[in-house]
Design a protein around this motif. Sequence first.
Motif, short mmCIF file in Angstrom:
data_model
loop_
_atom_site.label_atom_id
_atom_site.label_comp_id
_atom_site.label_asym_id
_atom_site.label_seq_id
_atom_site.Cartn_x
_atom_site.Cartn_y
_atom_site.Cartn_z
N VAL A 240 0.86 -1.17 0.00
CA VAL A 240 0.00 0.00 0.00
C VAL A 240 0.90 1.22 0.00
CG1 VAL A 240 -1.74 1.31 1.27
CG2 VAL A 240 -1.86 -1.18 1.21
N SER A 241 0.58 2.19 -0.85
CA SER A 241 1.36 3.42 -0.89
C SER A 241 0.43 4.62 -0.93
CB SER A 241 2.29 3.44 -2.11
OG SER A 241 1.56 3.61 -3.31
N ALA A 242 0.97 5.79 -0.62
CA ALA A 242 0.20 7.03 -0.65
C ALA A 242 1.17 8.19 -0.84
CB ALA A 242 -0.61 7.22 0.62
N ALA A 243 0.68 9.25 -1.46
CA ALA A 243 1.47 10.47 -1.59
C ALA A 243 1.49 11.19 -0.24
CB ALA A 243 0.88 11.37 -2.66
N LEU A 303 6.58 12.89 -3.23
CA LEU A 303 7.09 11.97 -2.21
C LEU A 303 6.00 10.96 -1.90
CD1 LEU A 303 9.20 11.18 -0.01
CD2 LEU A 303 8.07 12.83 1.50
N ARG A 304 6.35 9.68 -1.92
CA ARG A 304 5.39 8.63 -1.60
C ARG A 304 5.90 7.78 -0.46
NH1 ARG A 304 1.05 8.28 -4.88
NH2 ARG A 304 0.44 6.27 -3.99
N ALA A 305 4.95 7.33 0.37
CA ALA A 305 5.23 6.39 1.45
C ALA A 305 4.69 5.03 1.06
CB ALA A 305 4.58 6.87 2.74
N GLN A 306 5.47 3.98 1.34
CA GLN A 306 5.10 2.62 0.95
C GLN A 306 5.20 1.70 2.16
OE1 GLN A 306 8.04 1.66 -2.00
NE2 GLN A 306 7.19 3.04 -3.56
N ALA A 307 4.22 0.79 2.28
CA ALA A 307 4.23 -0.17 3.39
C ALA A 307 3.56 -1.45 2.95
CB ALA A 307 3.49 0.42 4.60
N PRO A 308 3.90 -2.58 3.59
CA PRO A 308 3.20 -3.83 3.30
C PRO A 308 1.74 -3.72 3.73
CG PRO A 308 5.24 -4.23 4.51
CD PRO A 308 4.98 -2.76 4.58
N ALA A 309 0.86 -4.36 2.99
CA ALA A 309 -0.54 -4.41 3.39
C ALA A 309 -0.65 -5.13 4.73
CB ALA A 309 -1.37 -5.12 2.33
N ALA A 314 -6.48 -7.61 17.08
CA ALA A 314 -5.71 -7.14 18.23
C ALA A 314 -4.28 -7.65 18.14
CB ALA A 314 -6.37 -7.62 19.52
N GLY A 315 -3.44 -7.08 18.99
CA GLY A 315 -2.05 -7.50 19.03
C GLY A 315 -1.11 -6.48 18.43
N GLU A 316 0.18 -6.74 18.57
CA GLU A 316 1.21 -5.81 18.14
C GLU A 316 1.65 -6.11 16.71
OE1 GLU A 316 4.37 -4.28 20.95
OE2 GLU A 316 5.60 -5.52 19.63
N ARG A 317 1.83 -5.06 15.92
CA ARG A 317 2.35 -5.16 14.56
C ARG A 317 3.53 -4.22 14.41
NH1 ARG A 317 -1.20 -2.54 11.01
NH2 ARG A 317 -0.17 -3.52 9.23
N THR A 318 4.45 -4.55 13.53
CA THR A 318 5.50 -3.62 13.13
C THR A 318 5.33 -3.38 11.63
OG1 THR A 318 7.07 -5.43 12.81
CG2 THR A 318 7.12 -4.29 14.93
N VAL A 319 5.25 -2.12 11.26
CA VAL A 319 4.97 -1.75 9.88
C VAL A 319 6.15 -0.95 9.34
CG1 VAL A 319 3.34 -0.61 8.33
CG2 VAL A 319 2.52 -1.64 10.47
N PRO A 320 6.97 -1.52 8.47
CA PRO A 320 8.07 -0.76 7.87
C PRO A 320 7.55 0.14 6.75
CG PRO A 320 8.09 -3.01 7.06
CD PRO A 320 6.98 -2.94 8.06
N VAL A 321 7.85 1.41 6.85
CA VAL A 321 7.38 2.40 5.87
C VAL A 321 8.60 3.01 5.18
CG1 VAL A 321 6.06 4.52 5.50
CG2 VAL A 321 5.35 2.90 7.28
N ARG A 322 8.63 2.94 3.86
CA ARG A 322 9.68 3.55 3.06
C ARG A 322 9.17 4.85 2.45
NH1 ARG A 322 10.69 1.17 -1.58
NH2 ARG A 322 12.87 1.83 -1.72
#
Length: 342
Positions: A240-243, A303-309, A314-322
């Motif tokens: 998933v990405s967004a400007a 500039l765009r930000a990109q992350a895995p879908a 509930a619970g903890e997630r880590t989301v790497p954003v480029r």
Amino acid sequence: MTTPVDRQAPVVPVELDYGRTIDRSLVHREAVSEVFVTDVRPVADRLVSAAVQLPLNHGYYNDHVQRPAAHDALLLLEAGRQAAIAGSHVHIGLSPGTLMIVDTFRLELPGFRHLFVGAAPGRLRIDTDYIGEPTRRGRYRKGKVVQRFLIAGGDGGPGGDGPGGTVEAGEHEMDVLFLNHHEHDVLRRAQRGTPAPLTSHYRDREDAGGGPVRVEPARVGRSSPVNVTLSDPRADGGTVSAAVTPRFDNRALFDHVYDHLPAMTLVEAARQLAVLTSGAPLTTYATGFTAAFSRFAELDAPLRAQAPAGSTGAGERTVPVRFVQDGAEIARITVTTTGGAP
């Protein structure tokens, strides 16, 4: 600054004043309303303690749809930045014209459950260690700031040890470069080859109604459109990405004129993309960040930000954003989120 200090022995806390904010120039802010530090005092060699009042009704930091409401992780990040800057000027000896440029940082809030908003403004204490070595001429070029966040247990929400006591909410550390204004201008010209435009120019465009169509606030955990930093969301396979298109009339993100997108704006964009990918904005809290910045985010290039879908629940997630600009990664921010009330 100095080499790491052994803090195994308990440090006797100083009495801090929460009565009024310090001078805005000490935290590099133009608006008094954007100053949260109320006191800053030396505790030991290169160790400074600061008092911070966490607001209850701030147009940016309290604008969240998650319930129960919690003090914003980015508010603690900003409080840590302010405490570090004020302490460096007042007690460490950095000159007033010195800029603190963040290279990397890490914020962890294992005590997030103590950050739920109570009936009174939160009372936070930040203990800051300054680590580094000066040049032969006595100038600091780079260093590390290590901070502990302790919140009053009796006033700021459940948990803690009663009125006047504190509980540890988290820790923060950042690697920084120290530049004066001339050095900063030279670095920017060397990177770009041309003078950089200013946010004031784009603010005028926003006022004229020429801004992009941004994501609906609720989808990124916000109530006010002014605080949305993303537009043009796209899903491509597992990404998933967004400007990244913040509003330059948002005075919390742009308290003064910049020639680039500041780090805090990128952190907000990363947090919003993490919330967007969760699909559960009402129950997704940001509880930590790890960031590295390799270049300035320019104002005059997309500039765009990109992350895995992501996935809901509930619970903890880590989301790497480029963050990608002109085909190159300029920053990477990993967001830790917790689904459901932490």
